[in-house]
Write an enzyme that holds these catalytic residues in place. Sequence first.
Site, mmCIF file in Angstrom:
data_model
loop_
_atom_site.group_PDB
_atom_site.id
_atom_site.type_symbol
_atom_site.label_atom_id
_atom_site.label_comp_id
_atom_site.label_asym_id
_atom_site.label_seq_id
_atom_site.Cartn_x
_atom_site.Cartn_y
_atom_site.Cartn_z
ATOM 1 C CG ASP A 99 37.338 48.329 42.484
ATOM 2 O OD1 ASP A 99 38.465 47.340 42.683
ATOM 3 O OD2 ASP A 99 37.118 48.905 43.297
ATOM 4 N N GLY A 105 35.391 38.180 44.304
ATOM 5 C CA GLY A 105 35.552 36.821 44.875
ATOM 6 C C GLY A 105 34.628 36.844 46.215
ATOM 7 C CG ASP A 106 35.089 38.936 49.597
ATOM 8 O OD1 ASP A 106 35.769 37.806 49.570
ATOM 9 O OD2 ASP A 106 35.746 40.026 49.967
ATOM 10 C CG ASN A 165 42.316 33.453 43.855
ATOM 11 O OD1 ASN A 165 43.282 32.491 44.222
ATOM 12 N ND2 ASN A 165 42.604 34.537 44.109
ATOM 13 C CB ALA A 216 37.661 37.840 32.853
HETATM 14 P P1 ATP Z 1 39.137 39.651 44.108
HETATM 15 O O1 ATP Z 1 40.276 39.129 45.066
HETATM 16 O O2 ATP Z 1 39.530 40.547 43.115
HETATM 17 O O3 ATP Z 1 38.027 39.709 45.023
HETATM 18 P P2 ATP Z 1 39.574 36.829 43.237
HETATM 19 O O4 ATP Z 1 40.977 36.459 43.016
HETATM 20 O O5 ATP Z 1 39.225 36.146 44.871
HETATM 21 O O6 ATP Z 1 38.743 38.137 43.265
HETATM 22 P P3 ATP Z 1 38.719 35.707 40.789
HETATM 23 O O7 ATP Z 1 38.452 34.560 40.383
HETATM 24 O O8 ATP Z 1 39.452 37.063 40.150
HETATM 25 O O9 ATP Z 1 38.562 35.877 42.425
HETATM 26 O O10 ATP Z 1 37.033 36.343 40.660
HETATM 27 C C1 ATP Z 1 35.753 36.005 41.326
HETATM 28 C C2 ATP Z 1 34.693 35.710 40.431
HETATM 29 O O11 ATP Z 1 34.353 37.018 39.863
HETATM 30 C C3 ATP Z 1 34.985 34.981 39.090
HETATM 31 O O12 ATP Z 1 34.676 33.647 39.198
HETATM 32 C C4 ATP Z 1 34.055 35.707 38.308
HETATM 33 O O13 ATP Z 1 32.747 34.989 38.232
HETATM 34 C C5 ATP Z 1 34.049 37.157 38.550
HETATM 35 N N1 ATP Z 1 34.965 37.739 37.971
HETATM 36 C C6 ATP Z 1 36.014 38.321 38.391
HETATM 37 N N2 ATP Z 1 36.446 39.112 37.414
HETATM 38 C C7 ATP Z 1 35.702 39.356 36.334
HETATM 39 C C8 ATP Z 1 35.828 39.884 35.129
HETATM 40 N N3 ATP Z 1 36.589 40.752 34.718
HETATM 41 N N4 ATP Z 1 34.416 39.839 34.483
HETATM 42 C C9 ATP Z 1 33.320 39.121 34.652
HETATM 43 N N5 ATP Z 1 33.422 38.351 35.984
HETATM 44 C C10 ATP Z 1 34.592 38.461 36.771
#
Ligand code: ATP
Length: 308
Positions: A239, A244-245, A182, A215
């Site tokens: 939520d 990411g997973d 991320n 997002a």
């Molecule tokens: P988390 O730790 O919350 O599981 P992360 O920080 O590893 O997530 P993010 O980049 O926040 O990773 O989110 C992973 C993917 O999930 C993004 O690339 C997107 O495709 C999807 N995603 C996350 N938040 C949103 C959102 N608010 N609306 C639509 N898709 C989202």
Amino acid sequence: MSGSVVVVGSVNLDVSVTVDRLPAPGETLLGGTVRRSGGGKGANQAVAAARAGSARTAMVGAVGDDPEGAALRASLESDGIDCSCLRTSAAPTGTALITVDRSGENTIVVAAGANDDVRLDEASTALVRSADVVLAQLEIPQQTVLAAARARRAGAILVLNAAPYAAVDPELLAAVDLLVVNEHEALGLSAASTVDEAVPALLASVPAVLVTLGAAGARLDRRGGATTVVPAPRVEAVDTTGAGDTFCGVLGAAIARGDDDLTALRHAAAAASVAVEGKGAQDAVPSAAQARERALAAYGLGEADLRG
Ligand code: ATP
């Protein structure tokens, strides 16, 4: 490729509470009802790969000799995941303590427990060797991930989701085919101050980097190649735990079946957008049909566009 995904990673019990806002250091807040559900980055990604229709999904990991471990194993098996190399350890089942605020933002503390005991033995080495895609994260010892990287057969793809953030052993990084991070992890691993600077810096160490941008969607860059960008479908986030997973697991299944980059990213972003609309990690992972419906609607595509 035949489409088999072997996940080498963590299995946790997620204990989560909803709060109006995240607590400040030293502060005690009253939260909502406690919720217990299946989690752990490894298990979440295995569930996402299995529900995305990977031909075979297997989990290499460990749970404790306790009721939580037995329940988590049974839950993974009910998703059709091969748990023959999910060992029972003397340490307790890993547990994640999660708070989620009204906007869907979260904080997570993980007690690793049995996840610290994950090692490759003869059976799990053979399982890794059978994979088209080996999918790993950083909630188990990096030495074990490195052992899996070495055990994979020629042509198999090692996808490392470098989460939660930690410095990655250079030897492990050198073995990675696709690094998924991320924004926070991308900046941390590259010491850059923007994603645009981080990507070329990371491409000096790995041949491909995928940065998830919440997002805003995700981008995939290949060394010496083009950038593939996918916007996230617009949704009301409830939520984001496990977004990411979900993305990584669906991506792993898509790569294993040979999808091109754009198709793989669309499947992953569509599934992750459904996941953020529901509570919990594994509970919110959509079926292949739900994710496909979202991809078709969000990207204005026909069925043929999702066959990459
Ligand atoms: P988390 O730790 O919350 O599981 P992360 O920080 O590893 O997530 P993010 O980049 O926040 O990773 O989110 C992973 C993917 O999930 C993004 O690339 C997107 O495709 C999807 N995603 C996350 N938040 C949103 C959102 N608010 N609306 C639509 N898709 C989202």
